[in-house]
Design a protein around this motif. Structure first.
Motif, mmCIF file in Angstrom:
data_model
loop_
_atom_site.group_PDB
_atom_site.id
_atom_site.type_symbol
_atom_site.label_atom_id
_atom_site.label_comp_id
_atom_site.label_asym_id
_atom_site.label_seq_id
_atom_site.Cartn_x
_atom_site.Cartn_y
_atom_site.Cartn_z
ATOM 1 N N UNK A 144 39.298 -42.432 -55.948
ATOM 2 C CA UNK A 144 39.933 -41.970 -54.719
ATOM 3 C C UNK A 144 38.905 -41.314 -53.783
ATOM 4 N N UNK A 145 38.064 -40.478 -54.329
ATOM 5 C CA UNK A 145 37.059 -39.794 -53.505
ATOM 6 C C UNK A 145 36.094 -40.813 -52.912
ATOM 7 N N UNK A 146 35.755 -41.803 -53.713
ATOM 8 C CA UNK A 146 34.901 -42.871 -53.203
ATOM 9 C C UNK A 146 35.586 -43.598 -52.041
ATOM 10 N N UNK A 147 36.848 -43.972 -52.210
ATOM 11 C CA UNK A 147 37.565 -44.731 -51.169
ATOM 12 C C UNK A 147 37.798 -43.881 -49.924
ATOM 13 N N UNK A 148 38.303 -42.663 -50.125
ATOM 14 C CA UNK A 148 38.564 -41.793 -48.978
ATOM 15 C C UNK A 148 37.244 -41.393 -48.315
ATOM 16 N N UNK A 200 46.452 -46.855 -52.873
ATOM 17 C CA UNK A 200 45.684 -47.510 -53.931
ATOM 18 C C UNK A 200 44.202 -47.307 -53.631
ATOM 19 N N UNK A 201 43.544 -46.555 -54.471
ATOM 20 C CA UNK A 201 42.121 -46.305 -54.249
ATOM 21 C C UNK A 201 41.301 -47.552 -54.535
ATOM 22 N N UNK A 202 41.841 -48.444 -55.385
ATOM 23 C CA UNK A 202 41.130 -49.668 -55.723
ATOM 24 C C UNK A 202 41.235 -50.680 -54.579
ATOM 25 N N UNK A 203 42.446 -50.828 -54.035
ATOM 26 C CA UNK A 203 42.634 -51.802 -52.952
ATOM 27 C C UNK A 203 42.395 -51.201 -51.573
ATOM 28 N N UNK A 204 42.382 -49.894 -51.499
ATOM 29 C CA UNK A 204 42.121 -49.240 -50.216
ATOM 30 C C UNK A 204 43.348 -49.058 -49.339
ATOM 31 N N UNK A 259 49.959 -27.285 -53.836
ATOM 32 C CA UNK A 259 49.727 -28.579 -53.195
ATOM 33 C C UNK A 259 50.203 -28.606 -51.740
ATOM 34 N N UNK A 260 49.291 -28.962 -50.849
ATOM 35 C CA UNK A 260 49.646 -29.217 -49.457
ATOM 36 C C UNK A 260 49.891 -30.702 -49.232
ATOM 37 N N UNK A 261 49.362 -31.491 -50.148
ATOM 38 C CA UNK A 261 49.479 -32.940 -50.058
ATOM 39 C C UNK A 261 49.466 -33.510 -51.478
ATOM 40 N N UNK A 262 50.484 -34.312 -51.789
ATOM 41 C CA UNK A 262 50.508 -35.005 -53.078
ATOM 42 C C UNK A 262 50.196 -36.476 -52.808
ATOM 43 N N UNK A 263 49.224 -37.008 -53.513
ATOM 44 C CA UNK A 263 48.871 -38.410 -53.360
ATOM 45 C C UNK A 263 49.229 -39.144 -54.653
ATOM 46 N N UNK A 264 50.134 -40.106 -54.528
ATOM 47 C CA UNK A 264 50.457 -40.941 -55.681
ATOM 48 C C UNK A 264 49.475 -42.104 -55.654
ATOM 49 N N UNK A 265 48.524 -42.072 -56.566
ATOM 50 C CA UNK A 265 47.478 -43.100 -56.598
ATOM 51 C C UNK A 265 47.952 -44.304 -57.420
#
Ligand SMILES: Nc1nc2c(ncn2[C@@H]2O[C@H](COP(=O)(O)OP(=O)(O)OP(=O)(O)O)[C@@H](O)[C@H]2O)c(=O)[nH]1
Ligand SMILES: [Mg+2]
Length: 328
Positions: free
Chosen positions: A67-71, A236-240, A191-197
Motif C-alpha cells: 500500500x505504501x508503495x502504491x500510494x 487494491x494496492x496490487x492493482x492500484x 482511525x481518521x481513515x480506514x482503508x480496506x485493502x
C-alpha cells in the motif's frame, strides 16, 4: 560522525545522504552526538511543519508495504517528495527489526524524491517512537512535504504514532468488519481513515461489504476532530484501484482541519505532549543508569516479586536512592 557532519545547509539542499546521517545522529546515544543533534534539530525546527503527516498501521500481512508503495508512487506522481519512516516495536525489544527486514518497497526506494528509513535497531528505553519525531522534523527540513509513519498494529506504538501525525490511517482486510465483533476488534478511536485493502478479484465483494460496515461504525465513534468524520475507502494496492481516492480523502482531510484551525491546534498539543514524553524518557534513562539504583535494583526487584516488599515501598526506596545521588 566520521568526518563530515550533516549540516542544516546540506539538509535543506535535499541531500538524502545528509538526511540519513542526520537521522543517525539523532538516534545516537553518545553525549557529544546528542549536543550536535540538538543544534541540528533546533535549526531544522523552523524549516519543518509544512508537511502532511500520515500514520499508517494494520495487522501483519494486510498489505502495508504494498500500500505504501502504491500510494507513495501516486503521491510522487503529483509532484510531492515523500519520506517513509517506520516505528517497529519489535526492534526496541530485540535489537532486530521485523518490519525493517520485510519492508521492501522496491519501486519507491528507487525514486529520487522518496526517502525510506527503517526503524532504528538497538535498545531504546522509553517509547518506541522516541526518535521518530525528530527524524520527521529532519525530513521536513530536507523538503519532504509528505511523511508516512508506518507501524504494525500492536499496542502502544499505534498510540505513539497517532500522536505525532495529522491523519491516522488503519488498513484492514476484507471480511474483517462483517460483524460487530470484527469491527470492535479492528477499530480504535484513533482511525481518521480506514482503508480496506485487497479489494480485487474474489475479494472485491467482501471488501465492499467491509467498507460499508466500517463506514457505519466510524460514524458512531466519538469524533477526534470537529471538522472531520472518519471515512472508509476500499482499494487494491496490487492493482492500484482506489489509491487515488485514498489520497483525495487525505487531501480533503487536511483541507478540512486546516480550515477549522484544528491541525495547527493539534500540533501544538502534540508538541507539548512530546516534551513531556521526552522528560519522562530522559528521567527514566537517568534513573535506570544511576549507580545507586543499579546496585539496589536486582535485590529490590526480587523482594517485590517474592512479595516481601510492596511495589510502592520498593519504588520509594529506589527513588530515594536516586534523589540522594542527584543531590550529590
Ligand atoms: N490481492 C491483493 N494482495 C495484496 C494486496 N496488497 C498486498 N497484498 C499481498 O499481501 C501480502 C502481504 O503484503 P505486504 O505488503 O507485505 O503486507 P504488510 O502489511 O507490509 O506485511 P508485514 O510487513 O509482514 O506486516 C503480499 O503477498 C502481497 O502481495 C492487494 O491489494 N491485493
Ligand atoms: Mg510490510
Amino acid at each position: 560522525m566520521d568526518g563530515s557532519e550533516p549540516t542544516i545547509d546540506a539538509l535543506q539542499g535535499g541531500d538524502r545522504r545528509a538526511l540519513a546521517r542526520a537521522i543517525t545522529l539523532v538516534e545516537s546515544t553518545r553525549a557529544d552526538h546528542r549536543d550536535e543533534a540538538a543544534t541540528l534539530l533546533a535549526a531544522a525546527l523552523p524549516l519543518s511543519g509544512d508537511a502532511v503527516r500520515v500514520g499508517i498501521t494494520g495487522p501483519p500481512g494486510v498489505g502495508k508495504s504494498t500500500f505504501i508503495e502504491a500510494l507513495g508512487m501516486h503521491v510522487l506522481s503529483l509532484g510531492h517528495r515523500l519520506a517513509v519512516l517506520t516505528v517497529d516495536p519489535s526492534s526496541a525489544r530485540s535489537g532486530g527489526s521485523i518490519l525493517g527486514d520485510k519492508t521492501r518497497m522496491v519501486e519507491l526506494a528507487k525514486q529520487p524524491d522518496a526517502f525510506i528509513r527503517p526503524s532504528p535497531g538497538g535498545r531504546h528505553l522509553g517509547g518506541v517512537a522516541r526518535r521518530t519525531r525528530d527524524a520527521m522534523l529532519l525530513c521536513e527540513a530536507a523538503g519532504f512535504d509528505v511523511v508516512f509513519v508506518e507501524t504494525i498494529g500492536v499496542g502502544q506504538s499505534e498510540v505513539e504514532v497517532a500522536d505525532m501525525v495529522d491523519l491516522f490511517c488503519m488498513l484492514v482486510n476484507p471480511g474483517s468488519g462483517d460483524d460487530l465483533q470484527g469491527i470492535k476488534r479492528g477499530i480504535t478511536e484513533l482511525a481518521d481513515l480506514v482503508v480496506v485493502n485487497k479489494s480485487d478479484g474474489d475479494l472485491t465483494a467482501a471488501a465492499g461489504r467491509t467498507r460499508a460496515a466500517y463506514a457505519d461504525a466510524l460514524g458512531l465513534l466519538s469524533p477526534r476532530w470537529q471538522a472531520w468524520t472518519p471515512r472508509a475507502v476500499a482499494c487494491s494496492s496490487v492493482e492500484g484501484t482506489g489509491i487515488d481516492e485514498v489520497w483525495d480523502t487525505i487531501e480533503s482531510f487536511t483541507a478540512a482541519v486546516d480550515a477549522s484551525g484544528e491541525r495547527q491546534q493539534r500540533r501544538g498539543t502534540q508538541a507539548r505532549s512530546w516534551m513531556w514524553s521526552e522528560i519522562r524518557d530522559e528521567l527514566l534513562d537517568d534513573f535506570r543508569s544511576d549507580p545507586r539504583v543499579v546496585d539496589r535494583l536486582p535485590l529490590v526487584e526480587k523482594q517485590v516479586e517474592a512479595g516481601d516488599l510492596t511495589p510502592t515501598e520498593a519504588a520509594r526506596q529506589l527513588l530515594d536512592a536516586f534523589e540522594h545521588d542527584a543531590d550529590g
